[in-house]
Design an enzyme around this catalytic site. Sequence first.
Site, PDB file in Angstrom:
ATOM      1  N   THR B 188      41.146  40.646  35.425  1.00 18.66           N
ATOM      2  CA  THR B 188      40.045  39.785  35.497  1.00 18.66           C
ATOM      3  C   THR B 188      38.632  40.387  35.085  1.00 18.66           C
ATOM      4  O   THR B 188      38.583  41.390  35.446  1.00 18.66           O
ATOM      5  CB  THR B 188      39.943  39.337  37.004  1.00 18.66           C
ATOM      6  OG1 THR B 188      41.170  38.403  37.355  1.00 18.66           O
ATOM      7  CG2 THR B 188      38.936  38.233  37.039  1.00 18.66           C
ATOM      8  N   GLY B 227      41.162  44.315  43.352  1.00 17.73           N
ATOM      9  CA  GLY B 227      41.745  44.880  44.505  1.00 17.73           C
ATOM     10  C   GLY B 227      42.140  46.411  44.667  1.00 17.73           C
ATOM     11  O   GLY B 227      43.013  46.930  43.753  1.00 17.73           O
ATOM     12  N   GLU B 492      45.921  35.019  40.976  1.00 18.95           N
ATOM     13  CA  GLU B 492      47.223  35.141  40.157  1.00 18.95           C
ATOM     14  C   GLU B 492      47.661  33.804  39.499  1.00 18.95           C
ATOM     15  O   GLU B 492      48.751  33.453  39.632  1.00 18.95           O
ATOM     16  CB  GLU B 492      48.427  35.771  40.969  1.00 18.95           C
ATOM     17  CG  GLU B 492      47.896  37.118  41.391  1.00 18.95           C
ATOM     18  CD  GLU B 492      49.089  37.963  42.117  1.00 18.95           C
ATOM     19  OE1 GLU B 492      48.421  38.409  43.449  1.00 18.95           O
ATOM     20  OE2 GLU B 492      49.967  38.176  41.999  1.00 18.95           O
TER      21      GLU B 492
END
Lengths: 735, 735
Positions: B188, B227, B492
């Site tokens: 992303t 993350g 996701e």
Amino acid sequence: MTKISSIDNNNPVFNPVKFIQREREASKLNIDQINTFLESTSERRDLTHRLINEITNDRILETDSSYYDLNKSQQREITANKIARLALYMEHDIKTARNNFENKNLIQDLQKNNGKEPLLSSSDFTIFDKRLSLIANIDPQLSTRVGVHLGLFGNCIKGNGTDEQITYWLQERGASMIRGIYGCFAMTELGHGSNVGQLQTTAIFNESNNTFTINTPNLTATKWWIGGAAHSATHSVVYARLIVKGKDYGVKTFVVPLRNTKTFQLETGVVIGDIGAKMGRDGIDNGWIQFNNVIIPKENLLCRFIQLTNQGNGDVTVKVQPQLDQISGYSALLSGRVNMVMDSFRFGSKFATIATRYAVGRQQFASNKDGKNSNQEEVQLINYPLHQYRIIPQLALVYLISPVAFKLMDTYYETLDELYRVSTAKDNNALVTVSAKLKNLFISSASLKATNTWFVAQLIDELRQTCGGHGYSQYNAFGKGYNDWVVQCTWEGDNTVLSLTSAKSILKKFGDAAQKGKFDSKLDGDEFGYLDPSFIAEVYTNQVTADISDDSNLESFIQVWAILLVKSLVHIGKALKKNNDIDSLSKLLVQISRFHAIYLMLKTFHEKLENDKESHITDEVTKATMWNIFRLFSVYYIDKYSGEFLQLKLFKADDISNVIQPKLFKLMAIIRTDCIALADAFELPDNMLNAPIGFFDGDIYHNYFNEVTKNNPQETNGAGIPPYYMALTSMLSRE
Amino acid sequence: MTKISSIDNNNPVFNPVKFIQREREASKLNIDQINTFLESTSERRDLTHRLINEITNDRILETDSSYYDLNKSQQREITANKIARLALYMEHDIKTARNNFENKNLIQDLQKNNGKEPLLSSSDFTIFDKRLSLIANIDPQLSTRVGVHLGLFGNCIKGNGTDEQITYWLQERGASMIRGIYGCFAMTELGHGSNVGQLQTTAIFNESNNTFTINTPNLTATKWWIGGAAHSATHSVVYARLIVKGKDYGVKTFVVPLRNTKTFQLETGVVIGDIGAKMGRDGIDNGWIQFNNVIIPKENLLCRFIQLTNQGNGDVTVKVQPQLDQISGYSALLSGRVNMVMDSFRFGSKFATIATRYAVGRQQFASNKDGKNSNQEEVQLINYPLHQYRIIPQLALVYLISPVAFKLMDTYYETLDELYRVSTAKDNNALVTVSAKLKNLFISSASLKATNTWFVAQLIDELRQTCGGHGYSQYNAFGKGYNDWVVQCTWEGDNTVLSLTSAKSILKKFGDAAQKGKFDSKLDGDEFGYLDPSFIAEVYTNQVTADISDDSNLESFIQVWAILLVKSLVHIGKALKKNNDIDSLSKLLVQISRFHAIYLMLKTFHEKLENDKESHITDEVTKATMWNIFRLFSVYYIDKYSGEFLQLKLFKADDISNVIQPKLFKLMAIIRTDCIALADAFELPDNMLNAPIGFFDGDIYHNYFNEVTKNNPQETNGAGIPPYYMALTSMLSRE
């Protein structure tokens, strides 16, 4: 630091500023007129903007993105400082309301109640109430913490106290000016919420010394969730069972001191703890309270509608005015419900603004999706019909809440003023009338509170999702906004319980109208017009229809809901005749409450917009758009509740796909062209939105990046070494 | 301290323990058999309980109510310590899976890849994957933080790397054992989420030295939400545009070192910052990354489906296997989607347990509501039909998710194993078959992920509301649970985008079947049975009906959804013929995806329960209840989507109120009698629920009170003086 922050403005990809500005300029809507419509009147509008300006530019009250990183104790402390600041604004607002800055001692004189100044009345608080309502849109926990003191503690005394008690507690002791005492509202117990009548805390009258002993008989009677109790409150109104000579008179209200007002030490017998972490609003110090033989004087029983007389010779009498006693017990909650409808408008406007701007500025997917060309202009999210379906009806919802919120607020003040007036005058005939009005206010406020707090919870959630991952960032307001918001669906009347009680009252009115032809058009004509027996008869005989396909027939967009309501009520009535079990019909009753709210929202919006003086909208283009919003709202919910409309045969199966849905998508496409202007028309400044992806200039990516980096500076050594890197390195290099 | 904690057990008011125990004892259901059904097989069930026991009793991994009071940095640090602990469990789990505790150096030997031990395969991770999946139900941020490394980083390499690359990164470098390197997943960007094909980060091939230069060309190309990037990751897979000799080959995957694995200092050219506060999962150190001329070797391009050959004489060739290149790019996300369906079952089971027990133990309102008698037994919440409507269908939902979640997981592993096998063998015919299977897996996993993460978000929210104010307390799990959960609807694969892509694929299959009679029953017969041309023809000609009124005809409860799907697809097909604008039909497409998921859930449940060996349910009473749950699920959603059913004329208007709704309420009342047993059958220990109002013993009020007071001890001076009392006293006593 080598952060890259450039955006190439000639790059066809990503130019949110360009899109937002372009659409802003292209819109022909008159923003000024719309904002006046939304803010009810020009005077109110001016006040709103003056107050927003003051709140957002006060160094103590302002709320910026650092707000999203505060922990619970920081939130609580900052909130306490803000309350102290607000106390000064309150004095200022009272002086402004009285237009009296000459008497420098105005506040002290009021508190001394020395006759130099007339008693405080609700008009003294008009400005401050609005200030608090606007603060709720920036920092909800702050307005709650003050609202518990003024709204719940204060209104409980106003609703249940005698004139003397009201003057004593609220004016002389200073509660209304946030001086001297700080109150909380001990109704809910660990074991009882909605069922106020069964609360277990006891207040036993001691006739020998004219006192009450307050006790918590067991764990479930612990006062629970009490906002302000953990740390702030010096006093509480306590809902407890009045027991006189062993007889239980049911739940009444008492003022109980909790802490010394100077030292803040707990009074003897008062045990208090902190409720701790909550889903949201951690800045409120909710607490639990247990009472161990706490003694209070007889005068602390609030006794507007109850008289306890002790002749001293063992002759103790209790007299209750049953009609009003019941209502007054709940009246403290009424103000909160009315305010929550206004909150629904304000909160909704905030998130609708953020999501609309983001949807216009954000692009994703090019028409040519081969993935090979990174320079192709991508489609603005808002140009996808599905995205319009996710955004535009929510925008329309907020528009429809405003008129009904202001109307409800006005009705509330009028009715309460009337109640105080006639109950002080002990005019029993007038009391009957006003109590009927009060009951209607309970019905509509319950239905509007439940429906709109639910709608807005869904609005926040669905609009967050339209912002994708960026909606999940705390800095874009949705997360905390949702967490703070959803308690509105539970407190001061659980939405399900409120929906059921309001629907049951409507069902009762319907029974009277349909079976006995009873209908008081003066009392009920406005809010319950669909219960007029002649209208019911027309629905029964299918003489009345609503032709949604005809855009010019504006009333049909309301009428369709009136018919649905009657048909639903008939349906329920029939079922009830069969099984006589109202509980089994409760799913349908919740819908009645919701349909009633939708009906009221459409009707109130229509009445306002129809009247140029009321609406302040004279520009024809603007007015046409406002009517489209009105139509869209009706059609969107018809589609949502198409199951109900089809079951009750208001439409034929094909109508939904041939008429309703095409109209819905057509209206959304029309309104979409003005969506930036419609969001702008809320006139919320950036520091009220507190969400960089929704800022006015539309510079989504820079604004967002800047807020994130401001609140999360890179490690000072520049190396990115994490605070807990030993845990990681020793793990990765373990043998 | 003088806290009152007694409850009088003879008091008719408030005895939740009594109610819960009584209903537990009265139920004739076989909990063991149900739990085996829910856990898929006896072996899996044993493993589940062993792992839950280990996780909840490990001092480092355990999660108690203090969890709800942690701030962001505490959460992050504790999570890091838990990861280090999990790394040890992983080694243990690999040894257990291989049943090899003799080779003390097993892990080192694997890492050295010295041929002593066979290569790591997915079966080595069966136990640890389950451990991680169960941890997701206790501490979701922990499982995400590990899941990003193993699931996203690892699966990206597995899906896109050659066999050598897989062995190198995951085994020799130690990533699969959480040793040596820690990975993150940089897909992303600030400006691109769902549209992976348009990502802007560039990887320019330098033919003179066989390297790539990675760059972030502008702000919107900043890798965002990554993350583990803020603090934990040493390496990242980076999605970037492969540019060779000025030609853009689209987005490919590269392994890029971010930090020195020993010192954790950032590599040169890598700029990283912290994303900061999020709505939930603050224990994950999401970060942003910018690349400034970062150089990586040619070998770091993952090249299972792409070959870049540099002859050294200016002759550089790029060869792509288009069919698989595209799929493999997304395959890293597939595992996450499959896992999220399992998460939906586990998360749903947790909140269904809490809310069911609370509903049985909590009482409110007596039948006699005069408010005068405080000793009257009040009604258990669950006995209100409306409350049953709010609870029982959510319980049924969780039951219906389990079989489809396990089946999807099994299909995922089978298909991926097959893909690795045939692509390593370069068997092109087999590749065509497996890529068709993979496409089906994409459709069903997308539809099931989107539908069930949405359903469970709603489940958490609605069940929280059934617990009233106590649901708003952080200690009862709903608040953090919701905040942690809802990101599953976005990441996701955004649910809306996933729904649209799966529905478009279904629509394409439908077109082939309806217009060309094409239907591959071997490939599609199981999941897309409703697309069999003969069935479609029967629906067209109204030869097929589903008689829901007949309880014995179990298949009709599935059939009704199959018919709805075909009718919806026909409806969409007709509309498409008229306007040829698929975007305008996207609201209907989202429904197709949802109906497909409901159909799959019913079908999979039915197949399992029908077969005694599969279901493990031999007890007839239990089986009958399980069939009622099946019926209820179908009927509940028919009622929910009654608008669609009526529009498409599957039912007549009166059927809804005469057949569907009575059946719904009848089934709920039947299932209600066993609801405690049905919640118990999830067999979740209290320390997995971490919500005192839902503990097994049913002692709601004591348990809740104890957790609140444990985490919020009264002020040590006992006086209740708040930390910020000066702010309050100076305000109250101001002149």
